[in-house]
Design an enzyme around this catalytic site. Structure first.
Site, PDB file in Angstrom:
ATOM      1  CG  HIS A 239       2.752 -19.889 -22.073  1.00 35.12           C
ATOM      2  ND1 HIS A 239       3.087 -19.210 -23.238  1.00 35.12           N
ATOM      3  CD2 HIS A 239       1.624 -20.581 -22.355  1.00 35.12           C
ATOM      4  CE1 HIS A 239       2.187 -19.459 -24.167  1.00 35.12           C
ATOM      5  NE2 HIS A 239       1.286 -20.292 -23.683  1.00 35.12           N
TER       6      HIS A 239
HETATM    7  O1  RIB Z   1      -0.385 -16.645 -21.607  1.00 35.56           O
HETATM    8  C1  RIB Z   1       0.063 -17.735 -20.845  1.00 35.56           C
HETATM    9  C2  RIB Z   1      -0.321 -17.570 -19.414  1.00 35.56           C
HETATM   10  O2  RIB Z   1      -1.741 -17.588 -19.323  1.00 35.56           O
HETATM   11  C3  RIB Z   1       0.176 -18.716 -18.523  1.00 35.56           C
HETATM   12  O3  RIB Z   1       0.462 -18.224 -17.243  1.00 35.56           O
HETATM   13  C4  RIB Z   1      -0.985 -19.656 -18.483  1.00 35.56           C
HETATM   14  O4  RIB Z   1      -1.064 -20.359 -17.236  1.00 35.56           O
HETATM   15  C5  RIB Z   1      -2.157 -18.743 -18.621  1.00 35.56           C
HETATM   16  O5  RIB Z   1      -2.548 -18.333 -17.340  1.00 35.56           O
END
Ligand code: RIB
Ligand code: CA
Length: 318
Positions: A239
């Site tokens: 992500h």
């Molecule tokens: O939903 C994804 C996010 O949550 C990303 O930033 C991952 O590192 C977790 O913190």
């Protein structure tokens, strides 16, 4: 001239790849890393940030620690089961020789924003507690943010930490509401574009050859195991790396200007981003919501840059 970049982060496996991607990208100069609670506790996210920078030979980049807890309601649980109890997939990187910056994160961020001759891009890839505090404590500095790229939320993809909410927004819903209804020039990179952007084992092998890439690949293994066990997939959704790719290369994702609010109730919907997709918004508080992505191109961008960290010649995919 490279664009000055701040990454506000809760390392975190995908946070680690995002930091390495920034260091591999000549379009930006990583001027500051600020840490926040989230995937794991603040002391751990801070130490992880120091170690990832040291891994890439960049322990010169200052790391300033921020909020240890959400603004109002404590985060119900951390994400050690996804990122490993220490946050880097069970990998213990060499300790950094650098110490954490003595300034609180919001002070370090404000000083950079108030003194930078160039507009600063901020990539927020953890809970938005530090950004909400910056808005309230140093509004003049916050107003100097050139671009704010957030990994968080989702428009039409439900959640990942709950049926309704994406983790970063859920971890501090009140902070997310404050930031996403501000007038900061914000791009919201949510699950709609991160979930289809999957790094598979072949992609990982392309950057795993060198010393830095090998450690990055080792860190990702826990994510792979979690993805395989949870979703039955053999790829990982990184992500934060997609959000930082957008910070580095504007236009990586396709956006539409939308009004966004966050459910800050304490019910089942807490942390849900409610994106008004009925219309394109002209409100000053509207957010550029990522609704399209060329996932293959984004993965290629990430993999080729990570491979370049070891100065190895990136073999183009046959
Ligand atoms: O939903 C994804 C996010 O949550 C990303 O930033 C991952 O590192 C977790 O913190
Ligand atoms: Ca993160």
């Amino acid at each position: 001239m490279p664009t000055p970049l701040v990454i506000d982060t809760d390392p975190g496996i995908d946070d680690a790849l995002a930091i390495l991607l920034a260091l591999a990208s000549p379009e930006v100069e990583l001027a500051l890393v600020t840490t926040v609670h989230g995937n794991v506790e603040l002391p751990q996210t801070t130490d992880n940030a120091l170690r990832v920078l040291h891994l890439a030979g960049r322990s010169d980049v200052p790391v300033a620690a921020g909020a240890a807890e959400s603004l109002v309601h404590p985060q119900p649980e951390r994400a050690g089961h996804v990122h490993g109890t220490a946050g880097l997939g069970g990998v213990v990187l060499p300790a950094s020789p650098a110490s954490v910056d003595p300034r609180p994160a919001v002070v370090a961020m404000a000083e950079l924003l108030l003194t930078s001759p160039e507009p600063v891009t901020v990539a927020a890839v953890g809970p938005l507690t530090n950004l909400a505090l910056l808005l309230r404590v140093f509004p003049a500095a916050a107003a100097r943010i050139g671009r704010l790229v957030i990994m968080g939320g989702s428009a039409a993809r439900n959640g990942n930490v709950t049926a309704a909410a994406e983790f970063n927004v859920w971890a501090d819903a009140e902070a997310a509401q404050a930031v996403l209804t501000s007038t900061l020039p914000t791009v919201l990179v949510g699950l709609d574009v991160t979930l289809p952007t999957v790094l598979d084992e072949e992609d990982i092998a392309r950057f795993a050859a060198g010393p830095i890439g090998a450690q990055a690949a080792a860190i990702v293994q826990q994510y792979l195991a979690h993805a395989r066990a949870t979703y039955g997939t053999t790829g990982v959704v990184v992500h934060d790396a997609l959000a930082v790719a957008e910070a580095i290369a504007p236009g990586t994702v396709g956006t539409v200007r939308r009004d966004v609010v966050v459910d800050t109730g304490l019910g089942f919907g807490r942390g849900q981003t409610l994106v008004d997709r009925r219309a394109v918004s002209s409100a000053p508080t509207a957010v550029e919501v990522a609704e399209r992505v060329d996932s293959a191109a984004a993965v290629e961008f990430l993999v080729s840059r990570l491979a370049s960290l070891d100065c190895g010649r990136e073999e183009t995919r046959s």
